[in-house]
Design a protein around this motif. Structure first.
Motif, PDB file in Angstrom:
ATOM      1  N   ILE A 142      23.225  40.684 -72.693  1.00  0.00           N
ATOM      2  CA  ILE A 142      22.702  40.353 -71.368  1.00  0.00           C
ATOM      3  C   ILE A 142      23.745  40.698 -70.313  1.00  0.00           C
ATOM      4  O   ILE A 142      24.863  40.193 -70.335  1.00  0.00           O
ATOM      5  N   ARG A 143      23.366  41.597 -69.407  1.00  0.00           N
ATOM      6  CA  ARG A 143      24.265  42.088 -68.355  1.00  0.00           C
ATOM      7  C   ARG A 143      25.581  42.587 -68.988  1.00  0.00           C
ATOM      8  O   ARG A 143      26.679  42.240 -68.556  1.00  0.00           O
ATOM      9  N   LEU A 180      28.561  40.199 -69.519  1.00  0.00           N
ATOM     10  CA  LEU A 180      29.201  40.180 -70.827  1.00  0.00           C
ATOM     11  C   LEU A 180      30.167  41.359 -70.877  1.00  0.00           C
ATOM     12  O   LEU A 180      29.746  42.510 -70.731  1.00  0.00           O
ATOM     13  N   THR A 181      31.450  41.099 -71.062  1.00  0.00           N
ATOM     14  CA  THR A 181      32.438  42.178 -71.088  1.00  0.00           C
ATOM     15  C   THR A 181      32.588  42.734 -72.503  1.00  0.00           C
ATOM     16  O   THR A 181      32.216  42.092 -73.490  1.00  0.00           O
ATOM     17  N   ARG A 182      33.184  43.906 -72.597  1.00  0.00           N
ATOM     18  CA  ARG A 182      33.430  44.511 -73.913  1.00  0.00           C
ATOM     19  C   ARG A 182      34.406  43.664 -74.724  1.00  0.00           C
ATOM     20  O   ARG A 182      34.280  43.548 -75.950  1.00  0.00           O
ATOM     21  N   ASP A 183      35.389  43.077 -74.045  1.00  0.00           N
ATOM     22  CA  ASP A 183      36.333  42.219 -74.762  1.00  0.00           C
ATOM     23  C   ASP A 183      35.630  40.988 -75.325  1.00  0.00           C
ATOM     24  O   ASP A 183      35.903  40.555 -76.453  1.00  0.00           O
ATOM     25  N   GLU A 184      34.723  40.404 -74.538  1.00  0.00           N
ATOM     26  CA  GLU A 184      33.957  39.250 -75.039  1.00  0.00           C
ATOM     27  C   GLU A 184      33.114  39.652 -76.243  1.00  0.00           C
ATOM     28  O   GLU A 184      33.029  38.906 -77.225  1.00  0.00           O
ATOM     29  N   LEU A 185      32.494  40.814 -76.156  1.00  0.00           N
ATOM     30  CA  LEU A 185      31.687  41.291 -77.272  1.00  0.00           C
ATOM     31  C   LEU A 185      32.549  41.500 -78.516  1.00  0.00           C
ATOM     32  O   LEU A 185      32.182  41.097 -79.628  1.00  0.00           O
TER      33      LEU A 185
END
Length: 441
Positions: free
Chosen positions: A314-315, A85-90
């Motif tokens: 998650i990850r 999970l990337t920061r941009d996705e978050l």
């Protein structure tokens, strides 16, 4: 007598008002007695994965291509197939990440300060508070939650919050210092109160606790030694640790945590690395392909919060770097060890040819020069030039040290960039923090 009364009243209040916290604390200590912490950790990852697929729209879509996504994780190799999970996705999918079956009244929203890039927000699951893990760490240092404590924050808390805090913790005493340009009178009052209540814990951001330590040293002021000084929210220079321990007459505990996942790892009195809270968080150190790197080898950090079912992480690729340590701690605790985080989400210094100089490398490079400075901050401009802004502790010898740091950075950058220095009264704040590196690139 006062301590016995505080303990008794604290125990009664906690059992009545927060019985769940007591149960979680007891459970957390039971977890450490188990022989198979790895097995407990994996079982919790299985449960979280299954929950996320069922109740989070974001993860349903993100994991749709996985051949085991409709069942469950069978092995750790399956877990390693999960895309991070990337920061941009978050940042872009806050609403979709939330679990649909969780009452929002059971959650608390938290947002990062933006000191390391665009701010991101998460929900903390109040059904699993951080308090039991905090008590665990304090217990390692011989500190009980009902003992008097002191805190240094950058900004003053609202009056209503201070009153509520005093009522909630009475008869335990808590003293606070707002470290954003405190007056001499405020500092003197804090020292007087500190010595009166004799707190066993002093806690705060690294930079503001360090500033207070320098105030004590420079003015030859003595305070009653706490049992431990707990610093957070930024990498810790070893020279800073040494000066703080001298000023406070107490050991400094470094810990790793962030807004997204509060308490991840912390030092015990052996100070032989940070113990990972393996029963509440899963941490990985991985390579560019998101596969594990060997112990004692630096890799990017992936985090999985094993207690947050309201907003699964998650990850999660937070942007830090660190490494496992393959040694055992002399304290005998079963929790594995990691090295102190040095490159905590700090931006890198970049040269025109593409050379990247990581924050952790710069910290190691500058560590022998920090005793004469209150604060240091590197700012890189769009033309790749760098200015080292510094707040001196003492005027003498400062010029020699800062010139040496400029030369070290030029040398490390292969003389591809221009580096200068500038004395300032305060470095740039972003939110409540003072980033080590600010970049316009």
């Amino acid at each position: 007598m006062q301590n016995k009364f505080s303990k008794l009243l604290f125990s009664i209040k906690t059992k009545i008002l927060s019985p769940k916290i007591v149960g979680l604390y007891q459970k957390s200590n039971e977890n450490l007695i188990q022989r198979d912490l790895d097995g407990l950790n994996f079982k919790k990852r299985q449960e979280l994965f299954k929950h996320a697929i069922k109740y989070s729209d974001f993860y349903k879509k993100k994991y749709a291509h996985l051949d085991f996504s409709n069942i469950e994780l069978a092995t750790n190799d399956d877990f390693l197939k999960i895309p991070p999970l990337t920061r941009d996705e978050l940042r872009l999918n806050f609403e979709d990440i939330k679990s649909s079956n969780v009452n929002l009244n059971k959650c608390r929203k938290a947002s990062t300060s933006g000191s390391t890039g665009p701010s991101v927000s998460v929900l903390h699951d109040k059904r699993h508070p951080e308090t039991p893990i905090r008590w665990r760490i304090l217990n390692w240092w011989g500190i009980e939650p009902w003992e008097n404590q002191a805190f240094i924050y950058r900004f003053k808390k609202p009056l209503w919050e201070r009153i509520a805090n005093s009522i909630m913790w009475w008869p335990t005493k808590r003293v606070f210092l707002a470290a954003a340009n405190p007056s001499s009178k405020q500092l003197a009052t804090f020292v007087k109160t500190f010595n009166k209540i004799k707190p066993t814990l002093l806690q705060g951001y690294v930079d503001v606790v360090f500033e207070f330590a320098l105030y004590l040293l420079d003015n030859k002021i003595k305070i009653h030694p706490p049992k431990m000084v707990w610093v957070t929210s930024a990498p810790l220079f070893e020279e800073q640790r040494q000066l703080m321990e001298k000023a406070f007459g107490a050991p400094v505990c470094d810990q790793y945590g962030n807004t997204e996942i509060m308490l991840i790892a912390a030092e015990c009195p052996e100070q032989n690395g940070l113990h990972i809270m393996q029963d509440t968080v899963h941490i990985e150190f991985v390579d560019a392909n998101n596969q594990p790197v060997p112990a004692n080898t630096s890799g990017k950090v992936l985090l999985t919060d094993l207690t947050n079912f309201a907003f699964p992480l998650i990850r999660y690729e937070i942007g830090d770097e660190g490494k496992y340590l393959d040694r055992k701690c002399a304290c005998g605790r079963s929790l594995p060890l990691m090295d102190n985080i040095k490159g905590r989400q700090s931006k890198q210094i970049v040269t025109p040819s593409g050379l990247q100089i990581k924050g952790e490398h710069l910290m190691a490079m500058f560590d022998g020069h920090m005793k004469l400075f209150r604060e240091i901050q590197l700012q890189q401009q769009q033309d790749y030039s760098v200015c080292i802004f510094y707040v001196p502790r003492k005027a003498e010898k400062t010029g020699v040290e800062i010139d040496a740091m400029v030369h070290l950075l030029k040398q490390r950058a292969r003389f591809e960039i221009t580096v200068r220095h500038e004395k300032v009264e305060h470095v740039t704040r972003v939110g409540k923090k003072s980033p080590f590196i600010i970049s316009d690139l």
